[in-house]
Design a protein around this motif. Structure first.
Motif, PDB file in Angstrom:
ATOM      1  N   VAL A  23       0.611  -0.997  -0.032  1.00  0.00           N
ATOM      2  CA  VAL A  23      -0.122   0.008  -0.284  1.00  0.00           C
ATOM      3  C   VAL A  23       0.389   1.369   0.287  1.00  0.00           C
ATOM      4  CG1 VAL A  23      -1.529   1.477   1.370  1.00  0.00           C
ATOM      5  CG2 VAL A  23      -1.779  -1.368   1.449  1.00  0.00           C
ATOM      6  N   VAL A  24       0.745   1.970  -0.742  1.00  0.00           N
ATOM      7  CA  VAL A  24       1.108   3.626  -0.648  1.00  0.00           C
ATOM      8  C   VAL A  24      -0.092   4.483   0.003  1.00  0.00           C
ATOM      9  CG1 VAL A  24       2.139   5.424  -2.285  1.00  0.00           C
ATOM     10  CG2 VAL A  24       1.955   2.777  -2.917  1.00  0.00           C
ATOM     11  N   ASP A  25       1.253   4.772   1.292  1.00  0.00           N
ATOM     12  CA  ASP A  25       0.691   4.884   2.011  1.00  0.00           C
ATOM     13  C   ASP A  25       1.286   6.541   2.584  1.00  0.00           C
ATOM     14  OD1 ASP A  25       2.188   4.013   3.553  1.00  0.00           O
ATOM     15  OD2 ASP A  25       0.382   2.700   5.225  1.00  0.00           O
ATOM     16  N   LYS A  26       0.784   6.957   3.348  1.00  0.00           N
ATOM     17  CA  LYS A  26       1.775   8.061   4.209  1.00  0.00           C
ATOM     18  C   LYS A  26       2.860   7.648   4.899  1.00  0.00           C
ATOM     19  CE  LYS A  26      -1.771  11.580   4.664  1.00  0.00           C
ATOM     20  NZ  LYS A  26      -1.924  12.738   4.040  1.00  0.00           N
ATOM     21  N   THR A  27       3.167   6.598   5.311  1.00  0.00           N
ATOM     22  CA  THR A  27       5.122   5.962   5.408  1.00  0.00           C
ATOM     23  C   THR A  27       5.692   6.039   4.828  1.00  0.00           C
ATOM     24  OG1 THR A  27       3.486   4.966   7.327  1.00  0.00           O
ATOM     25  CG2 THR A  27       5.909   4.787   7.037  1.00  0.00           C
ATOM     26  N   ILE A  28       5.102   5.365   3.293  1.00  0.00           N
ATOM     27  CA  ILE A  28       6.134   5.202   1.939  1.00  0.00           C
ATOM     28  C   ILE A  28       6.064   6.716   1.390  1.00  0.00           C
ATOM     29  CG2 ILE A  28       5.950   4.146  -0.535  1.00  0.00           C
ATOM     30  CD1 ILE A  28       6.575   1.957   2.325  1.00  0.00           C
ATOM     31  N   GLN A  29       4.814   7.120   1.517  1.00  0.00           N
ATOM     32  CA  GLN A  29       5.279   8.842   0.266  1.00  0.00           C
ATOM     33  C   GLN A  29       6.617  10.036   1.597  1.00  0.00           C
ATOM     34  OE1 GLN A  29       0.695  10.544   0.783  1.00  0.00           O
ATOM     35  NE2 GLN A  29       0.616   9.745  -1.478  1.00  0.00           N
ATOM     36  N   THR A  30       6.567   9.592   3.182  1.00  0.00           N
ATOM     37  CA  THR A  30       7.501  10.132   3.544  1.00  0.00           C
ATOM     38  C   THR A  30       8.425   9.760   3.392  1.00  0.00           C
ATOM     39  OG1 THR A  30       5.236  10.589   5.899  1.00  0.00           O
ATOM     40  CG2 THR A  30       7.914  10.770   6.545  1.00  0.00           C
ATOM     41  N   LEU A  31       9.028   8.439   3.406  1.00  0.00           N
ATOM     42  CA  LEU A  31      10.125   7.509   2.745  1.00  0.00           C
ATOM     43  C   LEU A  31      10.449   8.028   1.796  1.00  0.00           C
ATOM     44  CD1 LEU A  31      12.017   5.278   3.064  1.00  0.00           C
ATOM     45  CD2 LEU A  31      10.793   3.362   1.913  1.00  0.00           C
ATOM     46  N   ILE A  32       9.749   7.961   0.141  1.00  0.00           N
ATOM     47  CA  ILE A  32      10.192   9.615  -1.073  1.00  0.00           C
ATOM     48  C   ILE A  32      10.129  10.220  -0.445  1.00  0.00           C
ATOM     49  CG2 ILE A  32       9.077   9.582  -3.195  1.00  0.00           C
ATOM     50  CD1 ILE A  32       7.605   7.233  -2.565  1.00  0.00           C
ATOM     51  N   LYS A  33       9.979  11.376   0.560  1.00  0.00           N
ATOM     52  CA  LYS A  33      10.518  12.585   0.707  1.00  0.00           C
ATOM     53  C   LYS A  33      11.661  12.519   1.366  1.00  0.00           C
ATOM     54  CE  LYS A  33       5.811  14.575   0.752  1.00  0.00           C
ATOM     55  NZ  LYS A  33       4.647  14.390   1.464  1.00  0.00           N
ATOM     56  N   ASP A  34      11.843  11.909   2.188  1.00  0.00           N
ATOM     57  CA  ASP A  34      13.314  11.741   2.990  1.00  0.00           C
ATOM     58  C   ASP A  34      14.318  10.900   1.610  1.00  0.00           C
ATOM     59  OD1 ASP A  34      12.071  13.032   5.375  1.00  0.00           O
ATOM     60  OD2 ASP A  34      11.529  11.081   6.614  1.00  0.00           O
ATOM     61  N   MET A  35      13.765  10.120   1.182  1.00  0.00           N
ATOM     62  CA  MET A  35      15.089   9.802  -0.137  1.00  0.00           C
ATOM     63  C   MET A  35      15.080  10.669  -0.812  1.00  0.00           C
ATOM     64  SD  MET A  35      13.273   5.677  -0.511  1.00  0.00           S
ATOM     65  CE  MET A  35      14.280   5.815  -1.509  1.00  0.00           C
ATOM     66  N   PHE A  36      14.174  11.548  -1.351  1.00  0.00           N
ATOM     67  CA  PHE A  36      14.620  12.926  -2.104  1.00  0.00           C
ATOM     68  C   PHE A  36      15.306  13.766  -1.776  1.00  0.00           C
ATOM     69  CE2 PHE A  36      11.233  11.774  -5.483  1.00  0.00           C
ATOM     70  CZ  PHE A  36      11.971  11.994  -6.780  1.00  0.00           C
ATOM     71  N   GLU A  37      15.028  14.742   0.146  1.00  0.00           N
ATOM     72  CA  GLU A  37      16.172  15.214   1.046  1.00  0.00           C
ATOM     73  C   GLU A  37      17.567  14.202   0.614  1.00  0.00           C
ATOM     74  OE1 GLU A  37      16.365  18.532   2.728  1.00  0.00           O
ATOM     75  OE2 GLU A  37      14.907  18.333   1.191  1.00  0.00           O
ATOM     76  N   THR A  38      17.473  12.903   1.122  1.00  0.00           N
ATOM     77  CA  THR A  38      18.877  12.011   1.542  1.00  0.00           C
ATOM     78  C   THR A  38      19.486  12.011  -0.141  1.00  0.00           C
ATOM     79  OG1 THR A  38      18.354  11.043   3.248  1.00  0.00           O
ATOM     80  CG2 THR A  38      20.255  10.298   2.252  1.00  0.00           C
ATOM     81  N   MET A  39      19.182  12.174  -1.439  1.00  0.00           N
ATOM     82  CA  MET A  39      19.740  12.169  -2.408  1.00  0.00           C
ATOM     83  C   MET A  39      20.166  13.680  -3.059  1.00  0.00           C
ATOM     84  SD  MET A  39      18.699  10.486  -6.177  1.00  0.00           S
ATOM     85  CE  MET A  39      17.295  12.513  -6.293  1.00  0.00           C
ATOM     86  N   TYR A  40      19.878  14.531  -3.183  1.00  0.00           N
ATOM     87  CA  TYR A  40      19.360  15.515  -3.009  1.00  0.00           C
ATOM     88  C   TYR A  40      21.047  16.140  -1.946  1.00  0.00           C
ATOM     89  CZ  TYR A  40      15.778  15.979  -6.214  1.00  0.00           C
ATOM     90  OH  TYR A  40      14.861  16.016  -7.080  1.00  0.00           O
ATOM     91  N   ALA A  41      20.979  15.881  -0.889  1.00  0.00           N
ATOM     92  CA  ALA A  41      22.505  16.389   0.361  1.00  0.00           C
ATOM     93  C   ALA A  41      23.350  15.731  -0.245  1.00  0.00           C
ATOM     94  CB  ALA A  41      21.618  16.065   1.923  1.00  0.00           C
TER      95      ALA A  41
END
Length: 185
Positions: A23-41
């Motif tokens: 299920v693509v829920d808020k937990t997965i969506q938060t992980l995705i945002k954090d992964m983008f933040e990490t990748m860019y950093a």
């Protein structure tokens, strides 16, 4: 959003096969945002959830606009510089599957989990991938060149495969020895 710690080779958790996301829920969506933040950093162009010790089939990618920008990143990612390559193609792949691939291209690859090392890897230069996006919607993408290479690299992470696994046993042994020395200090 937060920057997540990235696992570094030879950490055995990098060899874990990622699980299907039900299920693509808020937990997965938060992980995705954090992964983008990490990748860019970390000045990366791709990141798999496995690399941040979340063993789920989730990948984020944002390739530079041009091959020149990619070469700039390879040469300057560890150095301070005022020139910043343009990035504006963020993509998220959940439960990705490569449906077609053809052609071959050798490309110099690096990895946020394999510090201070780059090597040429032979991969398909055209792929068709199917996945879910961050909203849980199915999409299909045709990719060529750098984007195709990056997708294949990140999808390998979901299977517990690192780009160094494509190298000769001798090169792998030398890298492991070098990495162990770096860890010891």
């Amino acid at each position: 959003m937060m920057i997540l710690p990235i696992l570094n080779y030879p950490d055995k958790r990098l060899r874990t096969k990622a699980k299907h996301v039900d299920v693509v829920d808020k937990t997965i969506q938060t992980l995705i945002k954090d992964m983008f933040e990490t990748m860019y950093a970390k000045d990366g162009i791709g990141l798999a959830a496995t690399q941040v010790d979340q063993h789920l089939q989730v990948v984020v990618i944002d390739v530079p606009d041009s091959q020149d920008d990619y070469q700039f990143l390879l040469k300057n990612c560890q150095k301070d510089s005022h020139k910043q390559p343009q990035k504006h193609h963020p993509l998220c792949f959940i439960n990705p599957k490569i449906k077609e691939k053809d052609g071959q291209e050798k490309h110099i690859e690096g990895c946020l989990s394999v510090l201070d090392f780059q090597a040429g890897v032979q991969r398909s230069n055209h792929i068709k991938v199917e996945a879910l996006n961050e909203k849980g919607e199915v999409f299909t993408l045709q990719a060529t060149g750098l984007l195709a290479i990056c997708i294949q690299h990140e999808l390998d992470h979901l299977k517990g495969i690192l780009f160094i696994d494509y190298l000769s046993k001798l090169k792998q042994k030398r890298l492991l020895e070098k990495t162990k020395k770096m860890i010891k200090g």
